[in-house]
Motif scaffolding. Sequence first.
Motif, PDB file in Angstrom:
ATOM      1  N   LEU A  23      19.403 -15.384  -8.557  1.00 38.53           N
ATOM      2  CA  LEU A  23      17.953 -15.633  -8.559  1.00 38.53           C
ATOM      3  C   LEU A  23      17.639 -16.568  -9.721  1.00 38.53           C
ATOM      4  CD1 LEU A  23      15.525 -14.665  -6.884  1.00 38.53           C
ATOM      5  CD2 LEU A  23      15.148 -12.884  -8.598  1.00 38.53           C
ATOM      6  N   LYS A  24      17.097 -17.740  -9.380  1.00 41.00           N
ATOM      7  CA  LYS A  24      16.729 -18.704 -10.425  1.00 41.00           C
ATOM      8  C   LYS A  24      15.307 -18.402 -10.874  1.00 41.00           C
ATOM      9  CE  LYS A  24      20.311 -21.758  -9.072  1.00 41.00           C
ATOM     10  NZ  LYS A  24      20.599 -22.305  -7.743  1.00 41.00           N
ATOM     11  N   ASN A  25      14.893 -19.014 -11.967  1.00 40.84           N
ATOM     12  CA  ASN A  25      13.590 -18.730 -12.598  1.00 40.84           C
ATOM     13  C   ASN A  25      12.448 -18.523 -11.589  1.00 40.84           C
ATOM     14  OD1 ASN A  25      11.380 -18.603 -14.231  1.00 40.84           O
ATOM     15  ND2 ASN A  25      12.114 -20.216 -15.615  1.00 40.84           N
ATOM     16  N   THR A  26      12.021 -17.278 -11.421  1.00 43.44           N
ATOM     17  CA  THR A  26      11.094 -16.926 -10.347  1.00 43.44           C
ATOM     18  C   THR A  26       9.794 -16.317 -10.866  1.00 43.44           C
ATOM     19  OG1 THR A  26      12.960 -16.484  -8.874  1.00 43.44           O
ATOM     20  CG2 THR A  26      10.844 -15.529  -8.238  1.00 43.44           C
ATOM     21  N   ASP A  27       8.677 -16.921 -10.458  1.00 41.77           N
ATOM     22  CA  ASP A  27       7.358 -16.328 -10.672  1.00 41.77           C
ATOM     23  C   ASP A  27       6.820 -15.940  -9.306  1.00 41.77           C
ATOM     24  OD1 ASP A  27       7.199 -16.817 -13.483  1.00 41.77           O
ATOM     25  OD2 ASP A  27       6.842 -18.933 -13.031  1.00 41.77           O
ATOM     26  N   PHE A  28       6.225 -14.766  -9.225  1.00 42.39           N
ATOM     27  CA  PHE A  28       5.777 -14.262  -7.921  1.00 42.39           C
ATOM     28  C   PHE A  28       4.703 -13.214  -8.155  1.00 42.39           C
ATOM     29  CE2 PHE A  28       6.253 -10.872  -4.710  1.00 42.39           C
ATOM     30  CZ  PHE A  28       6.139 -11.594  -3.534  1.00 42.39           C
ATOM     31  N   HIS A  29       3.728 -13.158  -7.246  1.00 41.86           N
ATOM     32  CA  HIS A  29       2.800 -12.025  -7.314  1.00 41.86           C
ATOM     33  C   HIS A  29       2.391 -11.631  -5.908  1.00 41.86           C
ATOM     34  CE1 HIS A  29      -0.876 -14.359  -6.423  1.00 41.86           C
ATOM     35  NE2 HIS A  29      -0.162 -15.338  -6.933  1.00 41.86           N
ATOM     36  N   ALA A  30       2.031 -10.369  -5.750  1.00 39.67           N
ATOM     37  CA  ALA A  30       1.593  -9.867  -4.452  1.00 39.67           C
ATOM     38  C   ALA A  30       0.418  -8.923  -4.672  1.00 39.67           C
ATOM     39  CB  ALA A  30       2.734  -9.143  -3.749  1.00 39.67           C
ATOM     40  N   GLU A  31      -0.521  -8.954  -3.718  1.00 35.96           N
ATOM     41  CA  GLU A  31      -1.748  -8.155  -3.842  1.00 35.96           C
ATOM     42  C   GLU A  31      -1.716  -7.014  -2.827  1.00 35.96           C
ATOM     43  OE1 GLU A  31      -3.380  -9.462  -6.339  1.00 35.96           O
ATOM     44  OE2 GLU A  31      -2.076 -11.221  -6.273  1.00 35.96           O
ATOM     45  N   SER A  32      -2.636  -6.055  -3.014  1.00 34.37           N
ATOM     46  CA  SER A  32      -2.688  -4.978  -2.029  1.00 34.37           C
ATOM     47  C   SER A  32      -3.252  -5.503  -0.710  1.00 34.37           C
ATOM     48  CB  SER A  32      -3.486  -3.787  -2.548  1.00 34.37           C
ATOM     49  OG  SER A  32      -4.712  -4.214  -3.029  1.00 34.37           O
ATOM     50  N   GLY A  33      -2.768  -4.938   0.376  1.00 33.28           N
ATOM     51  CA  GLY A  33      -3.173  -5.376   1.707  1.00 33.28           C
ATOM     52  C   GLY A  33      -2.396  -6.579   2.223  1.00 33.28           C
ATOM     53  N   GLU A  34      -1.412  -7.044   1.438  1.00 29.31           N
ATOM     54  CA  GLU A  34      -0.634  -8.209   1.882  1.00 29.31           C
ATOM     55  C   GLU A  34       0.696  -7.793   2.512  1.00 29.31           C
ATOM     56  OE1 GLU A  34      -1.796 -12.054  -0.876  1.00 29.31           O
ATOM     57  OE2 GLU A  34      -0.106 -10.839  -1.515  1.00 29.31           O
ATOM     58  N   LEU A  35       0.987  -8.408   3.653  1.00 32.36           N
ATOM     59  CA  LEU A  35       2.294  -8.273   4.291  1.00 32.36           C
ATOM     60  C   LEU A  35       3.010  -9.615   4.119  1.00 32.36           C
ATOM     61  CD1 LEU A  35       4.347  -6.772   6.088  1.00 32.36           C
ATOM     62  CD2 LEU A  35       3.023  -7.484   8.075  1.00 32.36           C
ATOM     63  N   ILE A  36       4.128  -9.577   3.407  1.00 28.57           N
ATOM     64  CA  ILE A  36       4.811 -10.807   3.001  1.00 28.57           C
ATOM     65  C   ILE A  36       6.223 -10.825   3.575  1.00 28.57           C
ATOM     66  CG2 ILE A  36       5.763 -12.025   0.986  1.00 28.57           C
ATOM     67  CD1 ILE A  36       3.330 -10.868  -0.585  1.00 28.57           C
ATOM     68  N   ALA A  37       6.605 -11.970   4.135  1.00 32.24           N
ATOM     69  CA  ALA A  37       7.979 -12.119   4.636  1.00 32.24           C
ATOM     70  C   ALA A  37       8.782 -12.994   3.683  1.00 32.24           C
ATOM     71  CB  ALA A  37       7.971 -12.758   6.021  1.00 32.24           C
ATOM     72  N   ILE A  38      10.044 -12.642   3.511  1.00 32.50           N
ATOM     73  CA  ILE A  38      10.994 -13.495   2.790  1.00 32.50           C
ATOM     74  C   ILE A  38      12.080 -13.858   3.795  1.00 32.50           C
ATOM     75  CG2 ILE A  38      12.538 -13.693   0.795  1.00 32.50           C
ATOM     76  CD1 ILE A  38       9.820 -12.847  -0.163  1.00 32.50           C
ATOM     77  N   ILE A  39      12.215 -15.143   4.074  1.00 29.67           N
ATOM     78  CA  ILE A  39      13.275 -15.557   4.985  1.00 29.67           C
ATOM     79  C   ILE A  39      14.266 -16.440   4.227  1.00 29.67           C
ATOM     80  CG2 ILE A  39      11.864 -15.398   7.091  1.00 29.67           C
ATOM     81  CD1 ILE A  39      11.504 -18.412   6.975  1.00 29.67           C
ATOM     82  N   GLY A  40      15.450 -16.572   4.766  1.00 29.31           N
ATOM     83  CA  GLY A  40      16.458 -17.397   4.098  1.00 29.31           C
ATOM     84  C   GLY A  40      17.837 -16.988   4.554  1.00 29.31           C
ATOM     85  N   PRO A  41      18.804 -17.897   4.401  1.00 33.23           N
ATOM     86  CA  PRO A  41      20.156 -17.611   4.883  1.00 33.23           C
ATOM     87  C   PRO A  41      20.844 -16.513   4.089  1.00 33.23           C
ATOM     88  CG  PRO A  41      20.089 -19.725   3.744  1.00 33.23           C
ATOM     89  CD  PRO A  41      18.680 -19.237   3.828  1.00 33.23           C
ATOM     90  N   SER A  42      21.926 -16.019   4.647  1.00 30.30           N
ATOM     91  CA  SER A  42      22.737 -14.991   4.005  1.00 30.30           C
ATOM     92  C   SER A  42      23.271 -15.521   2.670  1.00 30.30           C
ATOM     93  CB  SER A  42      23.873 -14.650   4.967  1.00 30.30           C
ATOM     94  OG  SER A  42      24.679 -13.677   4.398  1.00 30.30           O
ATOM     95  N   GLY A  43      23.201 -14.683   1.647  1.00 35.41           N
ATOM     96  CA  GLY A  43      23.714 -15.071   0.330  1.00 35.41           C
ATOM     97  C   GLY A  43      22.730 -15.861  -0.511  1.00 35.41           C
ATOM     98  N   SER A  44      21.486 -16.026  -0.032  1.00 36.49           N
ATOM     99  CA  SER A  44      20.525 -16.873  -0.751  1.00 36.49           C
ATOM    100  C   SER A  44      19.795 -16.125  -1.871  1.00 36.49           C
ATOM    101  CB  SER A  44      19.515 -17.475   0.231  1.00 36.49           C
ATOM    102  OG  SER A  44      18.806 -16.461   0.910  1.00 36.49           O
ATOM    103  N   GLY A  45      19.930 -14.784  -1.914  1.00 36.20           N
ATOM    104  CA  GLY A  45      19.307 -14.036  -3.013  1.00 36.20           C
ATOM    105  C   GLY A  45      18.185 -13.100  -2.597  1.00 36.20           C
ATOM    106  N   LYS A  46      17.990 -12.911  -1.286  1.00 33.41           N
ATOM    107  CA  LYS A  46      16.866 -12.091  -0.800  1.00 33.41           C
ATOM    108  C   LYS A  46      16.990 -10.624  -1.244  1.00 33.41           C
ATOM    109  CE  LYS A  46      17.762 -12.954   3.538  1.00 33.41           C
ATOM    110  NZ  LYS A  46      19.060 -13.669   3.353  1.00 33.41           N
ATOM    111  N   SER A  47      18.171 -10.041  -1.050  1.00 36.77           N
ATOM    112  CA  SER A  47      18.343  -8.627  -1.417  1.00 36.77           C
ATOM    113  C   SER A  47      18.263  -8.452  -2.931  1.00 36.77           C
ATOM    114  CB  SER A  47      19.683  -8.096  -0.907  1.00 36.77           C
ATOM    115  OG  SER A  47      19.695  -8.101   0.505  1.00 36.77           O
ATOM    116  N   THR A  48      18.787  -9.426  -3.670  1.00 37.86           N
ATOM    117  CA  THR A  48      18.697  -9.375  -5.131  1.00 37.86           C
ATOM    118  C   THR A  48      17.231  -9.335  -5.559  1.00 37.86           C
ATOM    119  OG1 THR A  48      20.762 -10.614  -5.309  1.00 37.86           O
ATOM    120  CG2 THR A  48      19.331 -10.621  -7.243  1.00 37.86           C
ATOM    121  N   PHE A  49      16.437 -10.215  -4.980  1.00 37.46           N
ATOM    122  CA  PHE A  49      15.004 -10.273  -5.266  1.00 37.46           C
ATOM    123  C   PHE A  49      14.334  -8.925  -4.982  1.00 37.46           C
ATOM    124  CE2 PHE A  49      10.740 -11.301  -3.417  1.00 37.46           C
ATOM    125  CZ  PHE A  49      10.141 -11.818  -4.560  1.00 37.46           C
TER     126      PHE A  49
END
Length: 225
Positions: A23-49
């Motif tokens: 995971l490279k330098n990541t800024d992120f925020h999420a609010e209540s009531g939000e449904l957010i998808a993370i897509i990306g190829p295998s090994g890209s860091g999704k599970s780490t995130f």
Amino acid sequence: MSVLQLVGVTKTFGSGRTKVEALKNTDFHAESGELIAIIGPSGSGKSTFLTIIGGLLSPSEGDVIINGQNLSALNEKQRSRIRLKEIGFILQASNLVPFLSVADQLRLLNKVKKGNMVQAELEQLYEDLGIGDLRTKYPSDLSGGERQRVAIAKALFSNPSVILADEPTASLDSDRAYEVMELLKSETKNKNTTTIVVTHDIRLTGYCDKVYNMTDGVLTLQEEH
Ligand code: ADP
Ligand code: MG
């Protein structure tokens, strides 16, 4: 204040020639009531995130803030209390206890924590997930898809404020996958939770308010509906 905030978060595994910047330098925020998808190829860091957000993995650098609490300032005991109280995990490896029936998996959760769904809500959840007839069965009697749906019931049962789902529809057929996304969407909207779903399946992103792409450890906002 955001329910969930990541500030300058990185994650590096190994060192020297085996070093991986998951995971490279990541800024992120999420609010209540939000449904957010993370897509990306295998090994890209999704599970780490996702596991960093849930406090299961510590970042190499940066801060993870959940409902105003900075996870890096807490000890492991305090972090696990936040996980129990605020976070519902739907992980790839299904988190079922092998020697408990479906009904007992949920009964056990009732002993561990207050504030879970009441009986009528639980009945509705069983019905929505199509697992009402599986109550007396054990995990080894269930198909992969059934196990996944029981794992979803377990995560939602505790009424978490943040739901983190790693490929929750991976072993489901298309119709079931759509039903699970509908369910996650209605949970998110009705209970004003924050839900983050990692998926390979871009057909499912239509249910989501925001879609992020993960490529080589870099998270980018792709769509906002
Ligand atoms: P995804 O979920 O998108 O498939 P991951 O987050 O699992 O990706 O992995 C991102 C990168 O980090 C991959 O290169 C993977 O091999 C590496 N990685 C993940 N977990 C570990 C670990 N515990 N030790 C070493 N490398 C890891
Ligand atoms: Mg993964």
